[in-house]
Design a protein around this motif. Structure first.
Motif, PDB file in Angstrom:
ATOM      1  N   ASP A  96     -10.665   7.211  10.971  1.00  0.00           N
ATOM      2  CA  ASP A  96      -9.516   6.580  11.610  1.00  0.00           C
ATOM      3  C   ASP A  96      -8.970   5.484  10.709  1.00  0.00           C
ATOM      4  OD1 ASP A  96      -9.655   8.130  13.908  1.00  0.00           O
ATOM      5  OD2 ASP A  96     -11.034   6.729  14.896  1.00  0.00           O
ATOM      6  N   ARG A  97      -7.672   5.250  10.810  1.00  0.00           N
ATOM      7  CA  ARG A  97      -7.025   4.257   9.946  1.00  0.00           C
ATOM      8  C   ARG A  97      -7.555   2.846  10.199  1.00  0.00           C
ATOM      9  NH1 ARG A  97      -2.364   7.839  10.842  1.00  0.00           N
ATOM     10  NH2 ARG A  97      -1.962   8.828   8.830  1.00  0.00           N
ATOM     11  N   GLY A  98      -7.858   2.525  11.445  1.00  0.00           N
ATOM     12  CA  GLY A  98      -8.416   1.203  11.748  1.00  0.00           C
ATOM     13  C   GLY A  98      -9.793   1.016  11.143  1.00  0.00           C
ATOM     14  N   THR A  99     -10.602   2.054  11.196  1.00  0.00           N
ATOM     15  CA  THR A  99     -11.939   2.015  10.599  1.00  0.00           C
ATOM     16  C   THR A  99     -11.823   1.888   9.085  1.00  0.00           C
ATOM     17  OG1 THR A  99     -12.775   3.391  12.391  1.00  0.00           O
ATOM     18  CG2 THR A  99     -14.140   3.238  10.403  1.00  0.00           C
ATOM     19  N   LEU A 100     -10.900   2.632   8.489  1.00  0.00           N
ATOM     20  CA  LEU A 100     -10.687   2.559   7.041  1.00  0.00           C
ATOM     21  C   LEU A 100     -10.237   1.161   6.637  1.00  0.00           C
ATOM     22  CD1 LEU A 100     -10.612   3.866   4.270  1.00  0.00           C
ATOM     23  CD2 LEU A 100      -8.327   4.728   4.815  1.00  0.00           C
ATOM     24  N   ARG A 101      -9.346   0.570   7.405  1.00  0.00           N
ATOM     25  CA  ARG A 101      -8.875  -0.787   7.113  1.00  0.00           C
ATOM     26  C   ARG A 101     -10.048  -1.776   7.154  1.00  0.00           C
ATOM     27  NH1 ARG A 101      -3.801  -2.544   6.844  1.00  0.00           N
ATOM     28  NH2 ARG A 101      -3.011  -0.653   7.814  1.00  0.00           N
ATOM     29  N   SER A 102     -10.955  -1.609   8.109  1.00  0.00           N
ATOM     30  CA  SER A 102     -12.123  -2.470   8.221  1.00  0.00           C
ATOM     31  C   SER A 102     -13.062  -2.282   7.027  1.00  0.00           C
ATOM     32  CB  SER A 102     -12.860  -2.173   9.528  1.00  0.00           C
ATOM     33  OG  SER A 102     -14.030  -2.922   9.617  1.00  0.00           O
ATOM     34  N   ILE A 103     -13.261  -1.037   6.605  1.00  0.00           N
ATOM     35  CA  ILE A 103     -14.109  -0.754   5.446  1.00  0.00           C
ATOM     36  C   ILE A 103     -13.526  -1.402   4.196  1.00  0.00           C
ATOM     37  CG2 ILE A 103     -14.900   1.098   3.903  1.00  0.00           C
ATOM     38  CD1 ILE A 103     -15.105   2.859   6.466  1.00  0.00           C
ATOM     39  N   ILE A 104     -12.222  -1.305   4.033  1.00  0.00           N
ATOM     40  CA  ILE A 104     -11.555  -1.905   2.869  1.00  0.00           C
ATOM     41  C   ILE A 104     -11.763  -3.418   2.879  1.00  0.00           C
ATOM     42  CG2 ILE A 104      -9.312  -2.355   1.813  1.00  0.00           C
ATOM     43  CD1 ILE A 104      -8.467   0.456   2.871  1.00  0.00           C
ATOM     44  N   LYS A 105     -11.585  -4.030   4.038  1.00  0.00           N
ATOM     45  CA  LYS A 105     -11.750  -5.484   4.160  1.00  0.00           C
ATOM     46  C   LYS A 105     -13.186  -5.898   3.853  1.00  0.00           C
ATOM     47  CE  LYS A 105     -11.008  -9.242   7.426  1.00  0.00           C
ATOM     48  NZ  LYS A 105     -10.610  -9.596   8.800  1.00  0.00           N
ATOM     49  N   GLN A 106     -14.160  -5.169   4.383  1.00  0.00           N
ATOM     50  CA  GLN A 106     -15.569  -5.486   4.148  1.00  0.00           C
ATOM     51  C   GLN A 106     -15.958  -5.320   2.686  1.00  0.00           C
ATOM     52  OE1 GLN A 106     -18.220  -3.344   6.810  1.00  0.00           O
ATOM     53  NE2 GLN A 106     -16.706  -3.524   8.451  1.00  0.00           N
ATOM     54  N   SER A 107     -15.304  -4.383   1.985  1.00  0.00           N
ATOM     55  CA  SER A 107     -15.646  -4.135   0.587  1.00  0.00           C
ATOM     56  C   SER A 107     -15.039  -5.170  -0.352  1.00  0.00           C
ATOM     57  CB  SER A 107     -15.194  -2.729   0.179  1.00  0.00           C
ATOM     58  OG  SER A 107     -13.793  -2.633   0.204  1.00  0.00           O
ATOM     59  N   GLY A 108     -14.136  -5.999   0.165  1.00  0.00           N
ATOM     60  CA  GLY A 108     -13.559  -7.054  -0.665  1.00  0.00           C
ATOM     61  C   GLY A 108     -12.258  -6.674  -1.340  1.00  0.00           C
ATOM     62  N   PHE A 109     -11.754  -5.493  -1.069  1.00  0.00           N
ATOM     63  CA  PHE A 109     -10.477  -5.062  -1.626  1.00  0.00           C
ATOM     64  C   PHE A 109      -9.366  -5.353  -0.632  1.00  0.00           C
ATOM     65  CE2 PHE A 109     -13.417  -2.080  -3.787  1.00  0.00           C
ATOM     66  CZ  PHE A 109     -13.083  -2.375  -5.097  1.00  0.00           C
ATOM     67  N   THR A 110      -8.145  -5.449  -1.152  1.00  0.00           N
ATOM     68  CA  THR A 110      -6.981  -5.487  -0.274  1.00  0.00           C
ATOM     69  C   THR A 110      -6.522  -4.048  -0.075  1.00  0.00           C
ATOM     70  OG1 THR A 110      -5.371  -5.665  -2.074  1.00  0.00           O
ATOM     71  CG2 THR A 110      -6.264  -7.739  -1.177  1.00  0.00           C
ATOM     72  N   VAL A 111      -5.668  -3.825   0.906  1.00  0.00           N
ATOM     73  CA  VAL A 111      -5.154  -2.476   1.152  1.00  0.00           C
ATOM     74  C   VAL A 111      -4.390  -1.982  -0.070  1.00  0.00           C
ATOM     75  CG1 VAL A 111      -3.602  -1.108   2.588  1.00  0.00           C
ATOM     76  CG2 VAL A 111      -5.090  -2.800   3.648  1.00  0.00           C
ATOM     77  N   ASP A 112      -3.607  -2.861  -0.694  1.00  0.00           N
ATOM     78  CA  ASP A 112      -2.844  -2.470  -1.888  1.00  0.00           C
ATOM     79  C   ASP A 112      -3.767  -2.067  -3.031  1.00  0.00           C
ATOM     80  OD1 ASP A 112      -0.380  -2.924  -0.673  1.00  0.00           O
ATOM     81  OD2 ASP A 112      -0.331  -5.027  -1.288  1.00  0.00           O
ATOM     82  N   GLU A 113      -4.846  -2.829  -3.252  1.00  0.00           N
ATOM     83  CA  GLU A 113      -5.793  -2.493  -4.312  1.00  0.00           C
ATOM     84  C   GLU A 113      -6.454  -1.147  -4.035  1.00  0.00           C
ATOM     85  OE1 GLU A 113      -7.223  -6.990  -5.597  1.00  0.00           O
ATOM     86  OE2 GLU A 113      -8.367  -5.877  -4.083  1.00  0.00           O
ATOM     87  N   PHE A 114      -6.826  -0.911  -2.782  1.00  0.00           N
ATOM     88  CA  PHE A 114      -7.473   0.344  -2.425  1.00  0.00           C
ATOM     89  C   PHE A 114      -6.514   1.519  -2.620  1.00  0.00           C
ATOM     90  CE2 PHE A 114      -8.959   3.657   0.481  1.00  0.00           C
ATOM     91  CZ  PHE A 114     -10.293   3.712   0.115  1.00  0.00           C
ATOM     92  N   MET A 115      -5.245   1.333  -2.251  1.00  0.00           N
ATOM     93  CA  MET A 115      -4.257   2.412  -2.399  1.00  0.00           C
ATOM     94  C   MET A 115      -4.073   2.762  -3.882  1.00  0.00           C
ATOM     95  SD  MET A 115      -3.353   3.350   0.602  1.00  0.00           S
ATOM     96  CE  MET A 115      -1.823   4.218   0.396  1.00  0.00           C
ATOM     97  N   GLU A 116      -4.191   1.786  -4.766  1.00  0.00           N
ATOM     98  CA  GLU A 116      -4.078   2.056  -6.206  1.00  0.00           C
ATOM     99  C   GLU A 116      -5.270   2.860  -6.705  1.00  0.00           C
ATOM    100  OE1 GLU A 116      -3.494  -1.563  -8.344  1.00  0.00           O
ATOM    101  OE2 GLU A 116      -1.640  -2.031  -7.278  1.00  0.00           O
ATOM    102  N   LEU A 117      -6.424   2.711  -6.054  1.00  0.00           N
ATOM    103  CA  LEU A 117      -7.638   3.402  -6.474  1.00  0.00           C
ATOM    104  C   LEU A 117      -7.636   4.875  -6.061  1.00  0.00           C
ATOM    105  CD1 LEU A 117     -10.288   0.704  -5.532  1.00  0.00           C
ATOM    106  CD2 LEU A 117      -9.320   1.164  -7.786  1.00  0.00           C
ATOM    107  N   LEU A 118      -6.765   5.243  -5.108  1.00  0.00           N
ATOM    108  CA  LEU A 118      -6.728   6.628  -4.630  1.00  0.00           C
ATOM    109  C   LEU A 118      -6.323   7.592  -5.705  1.00  0.00           C
ATOM    110  CD1 LEU A 118      -5.230   6.269  -1.068  1.00  0.00           C
ATOM    111  CD2 LEU A 118      -7.547   6.824  -1.674  1.00  0.00           C
TER     112      LEU A 118
END
Length: 74
Positions: free
Chosen positions: A52-74
């Motif tokens: 789920d998108r909410g769960t993914l957002r939480s995982i990103i936050k816990q990992s120390g990345f921002t959503v923008d940084e994570f989207m660049e890693l895709l």
């Protein structure tokens, strides 16, 4: 309402692959949850076909990345 980035629907294995390429190490798996760790951060990723998108957002936050940084890693 704030302008939020729309996250893609991806699998738990894909999330683990992305995080492992960026310094995280798979520590163990308990049932359908994969525990990965980097330095003092520990993140639990459900091993589901779609996260789920909410769960993914939480995982990103816990990992120390921002959503923008994570989207660049895709």
């Amino acid at each position: 309402m704030p302008n939020r980035k729309t996250l893609p629907v991806i699998s738990g294995k894909d999330v683990v692959k992305i995080l492992c390429k960026n310094g995280f190490i798979v520590r163990r798996q308990t049932g359908s949850h994969i525990i990965i760790k980097r330095e003092k951060k520990q993140v639990v990723v459900p091993n589901h076909d779609e996260i789920d998108r909410g769960t993914l957002r939480s995982i990103i936050k816990q990992s120390g990345f921002t959503v923008d940084e994570f989207m660049e890693l895709l």
